[in-house]
Write an enzyme that holds these catalytic residues in place. Sequence first.
Site, short mmCIF file in Angstrom:
data_model
loop_
_atom_site.label_atom_id
_atom_site.label_comp_id
_atom_site.label_asym_id
_atom_site.label_seq_id
_atom_site.Cartn_x
_atom_site.Cartn_y
_atom_site.Cartn_z
CD GLU A 144 -3.20 -0.75 2.07
OE1 GLU A 144 -2.98 -0.04 3.07
OE2 GLU A 144 -4.30 -1.27 1.84
CD GLU A 299 -4.15 -5.64 2.90
OE1 GLU A 299 -4.85 -4.90 3.61
OE2 GLU A 299 -2.93 -5.48 2.77
CE LYS A 348 -4.34 -5.44 22.23
NZ LYS A 348 -3.59 -4.18 21.99
C1 GAL Z 1 -4.28 -2.32 5.04
C2 GAL Z 1 -2.85 -2.81 5.22
C3 GAL Z 1 -2.78 -4.07 6.07
C4 GAL Z 1 -3.65 -3.92 7.29
C5 GAL Z 1 -5.06 -3.62 6.86
C6 GAL Z 1 -6.04 -3.51 8.00
O1 GAL Z 1 -4.33 -0.97 4.77
O2 GAL Z 1 -2.25 -3.07 3.98
O3 GAL Z 1 -1.43 -4.32 6.42
O4 GAL Z 1 -3.15 -2.90 8.08
O5 GAL Z 1 -5.07 -2.40 6.18
O6 GAL Z 1 -7.33 -3.10 7.57
#
Ligand code: GAL
Length: 634
Positions: A144, A299, A348
């Site tokens: 990101e 993600e 967490k």
């Molecule tokens: C994204 C990031 C991840 C994690 C996630 C949580 O922005 O790439 O590492 O932090 O958010 O929502």
Amino acid sequence: MKIIYGADYNPEQWSKEIWLEDMKYMKEAHVNMVNLNIFGWAILEPEEGHYDFKMLDELMDLLYKNNIDVDLATATAAQPAWLSMKYDDVLPKDQSLNTIWHGSRQSYCPNSPNYRRRAIALVRKIGERYKTHPALKMWHINNEYSDHTHICYCDNCARSFRLWLESKYTLEEINERWGTSFWSQKYYHFSEIIPPRQTSADHNPGLVLDYKRFMSDSILELYLMENEILKALTPDIPISTNFMGNDNKPLDYYKWSNSIDIISWDSYPDITKTESPMNNALTHDLMRSLKQSGHILMEQAPNQVNWRKRNPNKRPGEMNTYSMQGIAHGCLGIMFFQWRQSLKGAEKFHSGMIPHNGVETRTFKEVCSLGKQLENMTPIEYKAKVAIYMDYDCWWALEYEPGPSIDMKYMDSIRSYYSYFFHHNIPVDFVFENSNLDNYDYVLAPNMYMIKESFSQTVHKYVKNGGQFILGPFSGIVDESDSVFKEGYLSTIKDLMGISVVGYDVLTHSNSISYKELTCIKWCDEIKLFTADSIADYQSDYYKETPAVTINQYGHGKSFYIGTCFNEEEMNKLLSSIITIKGIESPYNVEVITQGDHVMILNHTNIDQMFELCFFHNRSNITIKAHQTILLKK
Ligand code: GAL
């Protein structure tokens, strides 16, 4: 082609017994790929130039043994503390030159020579070590980019900015482009130019725009420097980096997309907002369109996130509907952050595929059932007849204050047009300055404040050959250096639109137009017809009875100008009078996607819905439960 399914896997947090459990549960969840080593740098390089790959070696072998592919990250998104403390160029500086300190992640200056030097060395080591490892199926560069540090104002950035400018313009050109004769800003030497640091009043908009371009390019250079190393070592392994969706303004994703093999992005819709399903669909369409090929949902949260003020759970079925929305909009893979919910650290309370309470949980059950479902599917090829024009330079220039109105927001304008198509279940692509428009029935440019010469030529040709172009308000104001056109608004596209825009009013109240008495808001362009006809006039104020919405025949096609803004409902009414493509009726936020033989019905609402589905010659009564997904074949 199988659909990729998995998550960010951060096993550095766990003991080896847990790794073995993970392998078992990954199989149960039908996981076939993980993103590994995203935040591994501090473990891999405990001191400068000394590497320790023991843990990563073991993990790569373990995953391979268990038939799980690896999207291996280069670990450069969070440098070790020793690197931040050892060299004073590494940490970024804010507008007042205060240091942004170490202690979180992604806190480095994009132009730091020492960050770059150490990142190159690390990536080369990782590339050389794993280039032939059979588990390696994809590279994941950094993470990101621009999430936490998208801009820096330090002296290294100042130096690099001057070099960037020198490679593009002469000093005379800079003075001309930025209009430096105003406010005594004329530069006599490149060394006088500094980043847009904290000042007493507004900055020069031309300089600010170029600084945004420079920062996007600086961060792109970081990507390219890693990309070059990995390409040379493993020419056949695809490379990606995860983008952050349509709200992420600092990076020109279109420019970036040329250098990326597979586009991927991270989706975290605010599940409390009714516009989120639409916004998420829009982002999938934007991401897919960057390369006009399948993309990966890299993600998403299996359940709740932890970083909004209040973080409710996804409702039963909701994670599935959002995942299926990705597939329906062209995704090649569905991944999560993260595999196992952390017990420590800043995230967490962010959900994981295996929650704190283990595998006997709704989350894990939903994750397993999605994995199974995806195993029996293949990616969908997405086709659209409507396209929306998107341009990052235009976005950056439009939103630099001081402008005429804070209400004119680029992505809001795009959303207000996109929403019509989403709610009528009409597929949409995005197009960019060099795209081919030939296959589209409609091309829309909701707020084309900046005209790019290349796009102006393309759109002339497109309409001449029979295309239909719809342009929104406050368009055609400036050129690529953010200078207002001296020949008047709309400049090179006046002939195409058949009007001139002679002024504008910023609304602090509302007005209305003669078509269906629709209420208009925010903005009213004052329009003079030249070859166009008026479709609707304003109904009050000093520009009463002058055109608000116009149509112009140009060659075999038509151009429409919509000189004002509407709320969602009114916009729907207006666009339904212009767009002749027949959509598919469905209840609000029940999305119906038809592509090839596939029909997917996604209930994004919290209630059960019943409706009559009519498409082509088929009619059927559909009952769909809250957050249910129904897949049909035509
Ligand atoms: C994204 C990031 C991840 C994690 C996630 C949580 O922005 O790439 O590492 O932090 O958010 O929502």
